[in-house]
Write an enzyme that holds these catalytic residues in place. Structure first.
Site, short mmCIF file in Angstrom:
data_model
loop_
_atom_site.label_atom_id
_atom_site.label_comp_id
_atom_site.label_asym_id
_atom_site.label_seq_id
_atom_site.Cartn_x
_atom_site.Cartn_y
_atom_site.Cartn_z
N PHE B 242 0.81 -1.22 0.00
CA PHE B 242 0.00 0.00 0.00
C PHE B 242 0.84 1.27 0.00
O PHE B 242 0.40 2.31 0.45
CB PHE B 242 -0.99 -0.01 1.18
CG PHE B 242 -1.74 -1.30 1.30
CD1 PHE B 242 -2.69 -1.66 0.35
CD2 PHE B 242 -1.47 -2.20 2.32
CE1 PHE B 242 -3.35 -2.88 0.42
CE2 PHE B 242 -2.12 -3.42 2.40
CZ PHE B 242 -3.06 -3.75 1.45
N ILE B 468 2.03 -6.42 -5.71
CA ILE B 468 1.75 -6.36 -4.27
C ILE B 468 0.34 -6.83 -3.97
O ILE B 468 -0.12 -6.77 -2.84
CB ILE B 468 1.98 -4.94 -3.72
CG1 ILE B 468 1.11 -3.91 -4.45
CG2 ILE B 468 3.44 -4.56 -3.81
CD1 ILE B 468 1.14 -2.51 -3.84
N GLY B 469 -0.38 -7.29 -5.00
CA GLY B 469 -1.73 -7.81 -4.76
C GLY B 469 -2.75 -7.58 -5.86
O GLY B 469 -3.71 -8.33 -5.97
N ASN B 629 -9.16 -6.87 -16.37
CA ASN B 629 -9.73 -8.06 -15.73
C ASN B 629 -10.82 -7.61 -14.74
O ASN B 629 -10.52 -7.00 -13.72
CB ASN B 629 -8.64 -8.85 -15.00
CG ASN B 629 -9.17 -10.15 -14.40
OD1 ASN B 629 -10.29 -10.21 -13.89
ND2 ASN B 629 -8.36 -11.19 -14.45
N LYS B 631 -12.67 -9.30 -12.76
CA LYS B 631 -12.67 -9.99 -11.47
C LYS B 631 -11.67 -9.33 -10.52
O LYS B 631 -12.02 -8.93 -9.41
CB LYS B 631 -12.32 -11.46 -11.67
CG LYS B 631 -12.50 -12.33 -10.44
CD LYS B 631 -12.01 -13.75 -10.70
CE LYS B 631 -13.10 -14.76 -10.41
NZ LYS B 631 -12.67 -16.15 -10.63
N GLN B 636 -9.99 -5.09 -6.42
CA GLN B 636 -9.15 -3.95 -6.09
C GLN B 636 -10.00 -2.76 -5.62
O GLN B 636 -9.67 -2.10 -4.63
CB GLN B 636 -8.34 -3.55 -7.32
CG GLN B 636 -7.01 -2.91 -6.98
CD GLN B 636 -6.20 -2.59 -8.23
OE1 GLN B 636 -6.51 -3.03 -9.33
NE2 GLN B 636 -5.15 -1.83 -8.05
N LYS B 699 -6.69 3.07 -17.63
CA LYS B 699 -6.17 4.04 -16.66
C LYS B 699 -6.02 3.31 -15.31
O LYS B 699 -6.56 2.23 -15.13
CB LYS B 699 -7.13 5.22 -16.52
CG LYS B 699 -7.41 5.95 -17.83
CD LYS B 699 -8.13 7.30 -17.63
CE LYS B 699 -9.60 7.16 -17.40
NZ LYS B 699 -10.32 8.47 -17.40
N GLY B 702 -5.72 1.56 -8.60
CA GLY B 702 -5.35 1.30 -7.20
C GLY B 702 -5.67 2.43 -6.25
O GLY B 702 -6.19 2.22 -5.16
N GLU B 703 -5.36 3.66 -6.64
CA GLU B 703 -5.54 4.80 -5.73
C GLU B 703 -7.01 5.23 -5.67
O GLU B 703 -7.55 5.45 -4.59
CB GLU B 703 -4.67 5.99 -6.12
CG GLU B 703 -3.30 5.69 -6.69
CD GLU B 703 -2.37 4.97 -5.75
OE1 GLU B 703 -2.46 5.16 -4.54
OE2 GLU B 703 -1.53 4.18 -6.25
#
Lengths: 204, 736
Positions: B242, B468-469, B629, B631, B636, B699, B702-703
């Site tokens: 994170f 990281i995930g 993806n 899924k 996320q 685009k 994560g954030e």
């Protein structure tokens, strides 16, 4: 049968060798052992360790461990069963969950010596050969993880959650799975995975 | 047959899922290395001052101890002798020199490391090390040091002004309020640390918990002044980060020094409490927002000030006030950002860095304004939607935030929202609805991928990316499957090794855009070569008019004119076809404003007597271009929403300022969301390709997954209770 007897090497001479119990052990030791350059360490080691017999994933182990060694560190550092994770070492996160005689426990809060004679199952012992356990299948299908670090603990806990009869509703699952933290936030998918297995009725 | 789930836009399960559910995935601390010994850190017990003396004798004579490392005896680190600490590897290096001198900058700073042949022995011996200090007075409290804020050196965070300064004050309807974000700690489930080994006098191998193996390699090479090629970094699996692993921390360098000292591989796994003190955090931030509008809702001006907790030995900044400059159309905007140096560890970006904190202030203030105007908060935002980026004066590469508002409003049942706060109950609980917007730059960086098509028809792609995930490997396989027209199970993507071609850090939501583009280009180049080697029939046709399907290339018109990739290799006597392609962003960043957008909607229940807030339903909508993806992307977004629930309702790292020490630095006292805290979360995607950012049109995600979630909850709590909570987390004591 696997045996792990670690020899201690290159250590400083210990204060407690001066203690009488060790000295009396020395008296009883064969001459050959005394000529060994590391004789003091070799004689001292058994006094620091206690014998331990336990079965892990169907394999019987005869070990000598320090009484302060946790089951978690024994698994990870000595037996190299690293599927069981260390997330906090204080029993607060559930990443280290394993089964002891079928019950879920935090292996970080469990001194290895207290498991004498027990049957331990870790994540490595859940699948049958190449066939995944239904809970492992369900976690894959429902994407019940991201980084994967809490996953072994979640899966071990999830299996126990069903076995205990605590998977009768989504809310019950949420409550009984709250000892396993997932920082990636896969909780809704974890609940779906457990519900799926529960509804599927397979033996877990 | 083509399996759509394996292609871009599919729902393929993770390629590394089997390894993760069986415990076979190996994280840094799990590698078996011969002669491995264990390091345990000794933390300082004062907050500021110098070490007068360090007594390590008892520890040194404890069973199994090989060394006690400290500033007194640590090997000299070449870079430390000359450079300023913060200059190493452009801010990714440790800002503090490990075991270099006797200075103490914060409480819990590692002052020694005990190395012993078992973890238990090292842990015990570390408890035997004692230090005498010369204490200085310390400052750890942000509130009482706000006047010591300084303008950062960072170019992007200089004072900003568009139009008139503080024009909001002149508007007919205005809001002015202060918002407080406490310190939050990343707390990924995997503890931080490193396993370090010297392979020779100038050769280092490490197993690391890093968001970029090439970054870690560069920092270690610079610190020890050895060739980059002599540093190998392995990091295939990372147990969450994170943001906390976007740099090399001093304790990592300390471990490498320890390995040098004892001439054996050393493993350090820090403790959960050290995760709070020595490995970064989201900084405590005091903000003020002033926002004014005409009676029709059109913004007159927005002002945004942020005072941000920082360490005393290097500068950290994040884009707390960034989105205020462009998210809405306002003729007058000014922003101010100050860092407040304190005697604590340096912060590090935590998911949605800056923007997540800034959004709490800005999006709460807009909600407050909506009530003052008696306008629906969505209508108010729609009214001030900017047709182009008002900060850079550029058109958006894509911006579908208005569609996202609509999707989310429909899903949550926005029409059920009480118009008056504290006016509706359900099962004895006050109910409220809230929403907020999030945004983050849609970045793309340079990356390289190597693709090898083998004689057996399998494809191996390698790039030094991290995962990281989010599911990087899975997305890369899908991109390759799409371009090559091959089944996913014949494609393997390998990452997390410095031996692979360059990939940037996994940070700032840029991996699919960056590494995905490199994979795309490498596969396109492979296709080109295959056609050139295929013989005359296909060579005449243009490469991109041909059809690539089921591991074969064929003419678009004549199905019989088709040839298998394996056959092409065989005919040309090739054991393998290999290409390495670098992909870079072009000029598009200068022509377009590129951002991802998210909109979070929540419905909350608030207990009328106890003030306990429960999120009952959450809807997260993302405008993040093409979703590679569905899924993993959905997971996320869900994960970000969970993080946002923690931020809004639970998370706060508390320092006892008398001692400068955290008092809740474990997972029992620092509350992160557990399963029972999380409701059903619906994730929706606008899923429209961005035409400019990269070949996939994807685009970052994560954030934006977390940005906006906390204010959505705060806004819902106001809607439910009529109480505006401007200090996170929204704990019951603030509501009763």
């Amino acid at each position: 049968m696997k045996t792990s007897k670690k020899t201690i090497e290159n250590e400083a001479r210990r204060d407690f060798l001066k203690q009488s119990s060790v000295l009396s052990a020395l008296v009883l030791s064969p001459e050959k052992a005394i000529k060994d350059p590391n004789w003091d360490e070799k004689i001292a080691a058994p006094f620091e360790k206690v014998p331990l017999k336990l079965e892990i994933n169907g394999v019987k182990h005869t070990l000598n461990v320090e009484p302060r060694t946790t089951l978690l560190d024994l698994l990870r550092e000595q037996l190299h069963l690293t599927g069981t994770k260390k997330g906090c070492d204080y029993g607060q996160c559930g990443a280290c969950t394993v089964h002891s005689d079928g019950q879920r426990i935090n292996s970080c809060l469990t001194l290895a010596v207290t498991e004498e004679g027990k049957k331990i199952t870790t994540i490595e012992g859940l699948a049958k050969g190449d066939t995944l356990h239904p809970m492992q299948e369900a976690f894959v299908k429902h994407d019940g993880f991201q980084c994967g670090y809490c996953t072994p603990g979640q899966i071990m806990s999830a299996v126990a959650c069903i076995r205990e009869g605590h998977a009768n509703s989504e809310d019950e699952i949420r409550e009984y799975m709250s000892g396993n933290i997932c920082r990636c936030g896969a909780y809704p998918n974890i609940v779906d995975a457990i519900m799926d297995v529960k509804k599927g009725g397979q033996t877990v | 047959m083509k399996n759509k789930d394996e292609r871009i836009g599919g729902r393929m399960s993770r390629v590394d899922a089997q390894l993760k559910v069986t415990g076979a995935a190996k994280y840094f601390a799990e590698f078996e290395v011969p002669n491995l010994v264990y390091g345990v850190l000794v933390p300082s017990t004062i907050t500021k001052g110098t070490i007068k003396s360090l007594d390590t004798k008892k520890a040194e004579s404890a069973p199994g101890v090989l060394a006690v490392l400290s500033y007194l005896n640590a090997p000299k680190t070449p870079a430390y002798q000359t450079d300023e600490p913060s200059k190493t590897s452009s801010g990714r290096g440790p800002g503090m020199k490990a075991f270099h001198d006797n200075k103490v900058y914060f409480n819990g700073q590692p002052i020694a490391m005990v190395v012993a042949n078992t973890f238990e022995r090292a842990t015990y011996a570390a408890s035997l090390v004692t230090a005498q200090y010369e204490k200085s007075s310390h400052q750890t409290e942000l509130k009482s040091n706000l006047d010591k804020g300084i303008t950062p050196k960072s170019k992007s965070l200089q004072d900003y002004q568009r139009g008139k300064k503080d024009a909001y004050q002149t508007a007919p309807v205005k809001i002015e309020a202060e918002y407080i974000q406490p310190t939050e700690v990343h707390n990924p489930m995997e503890l931080h640390g490193i396993l370090a080994q010297w392979e020779g006098p100038d050769k280092i191998t490490v197993y690391a918990k890093t968001q970029g193996v090439k970054m870690t390699q560069q920092v270690i090479a610079d610190t020890f002044k050895i060739p980059k090629e002599n540093v190998s970094v392995h990091s295939q699996f990372v147990g969450g980060a994170f943001g906390m692993s976007l740099r090399v921390w001093p304790h990592e360098i300390a471990t490498i020094l320890a390995a040098q000292k004892v001439q054996r591989p050393v493993k350090l796994v820090i403790t959960r409490d050290q995760m709070f003190t020595i490995a970064g955090y989201r900084p405590h931030t005091h903000q003020k927002v002033g926002i004014g509008a005409n009676k029709d809702g059109k913004f007159v001006g927005i002002s945004h000030w942020a005072n941000v907790q920082n360490s005393n030995y290097e500068e950290f900044t994040e884009a707390t006030v960034g989105m205020t400059r462009f998210l809405y159309r306002s003729p007058n905007v000014n922003t101010t950002y100050r860092v407040v140096p304190l005697d604590i560890c340096t912060p590090i970006p935590m998911r949605g860095p800056g923007e997540a904190t800034g959004a709490f202030a800005l999006e709460s203030a807009i909600d407050e304004l909506s009530y003052a105007l008696n306008m629906d908060p969505i209508d108010l935002r729609m009214k001030n939607y900017p047709e182009k980026d008002p900060e850079q004066d550029l058109p958006w590469s894509s911006n579908h935030v208005r569609e996202a508002y609509q999707l989310g409003a429909d899903k949550i049942g926005w029409s059920n929202r009480p118009k008056e706060p504290r006016s509706k109950k359900e099962n004895g609980m006050w109910i409220g609805y809230g929403m907020a917007t999030g945004t983050f730059g849609a970045h793309r960086r340079e990356a390289t991928a190597r693709a090898q098509l083998k004689a057996d028809g399998t494809l191996l792609i390698q790039s030094a990316a991290s995962d990281i995930g989010p599911g990087t490997g899975t997305a890369m396989v899908q991109i390759a499957a799409e371009v090559m027209g091959m089944p996913a199970d014949q494609i393997k993507f390998e990452l997390g090794e410095t031996a692979f071609p360059y990939a940037p850090i996994q940070g700032g939501s840029a991996t699919v855009a960056s590494v995905g583009s490199a994979v795309h280009e490498a596969c396109m180049a492979l296709r080109q070569q295959l056609v050139e080697l295929s013989g005359n029939a296909l060579k005449k046709a243009k490469v991109d008019t041909l059809v690539y399907e089921e591991g074969r290339v064929r003419s678009p018109t004549d199905r019989s004119a088709s040839i298998a990739y394996t056959e092409i290799l065989k005919r040309n006597n090739l054991p393998m076809l290999e290409v390495t392609k670098e992909a870079k962003p072009g000029e598009e960043g200068k022509k377009f404003a590129m951002y991802s957008f998210s909109v979070h909607f929540v419905k909350v229940h608030v207990h009328p007597t106890t003030g306990v807030v429960r999120v009952k339903h959450a809807v997260a909508v993302a405008d993040a271009g093409t979703i590679v993806n569905h899924k993993t992307a959905s997971s996320q977004m869900m994960g970000g929403a969970v993080g946002g629930i923690g931020m809004a309702l639970q998370e706060e790292a508390v320092i006892d300022h008398r001692y400068g020490r955290y008092i809740n630095n474990d997972l029992a006292n620092y509350h992160v969301p557990v399963n029972a805290d999380i409701p059903d979360i619906d994730v929706l995607f606008v899923d429209k390709k961005d035409p400019y950012i990269n070949p996939m049109g994807a685009k970052g995600l994560g954030e934006i997954a977390i940005i906006g979630m906390a204010p959505a909850i705060a806004n819902a709590v106001y809607n439910a209770t009529g109480k505006r909570i401007r200090e996170l987390p929204i704990t019951p004591d603030k509501l009763i």
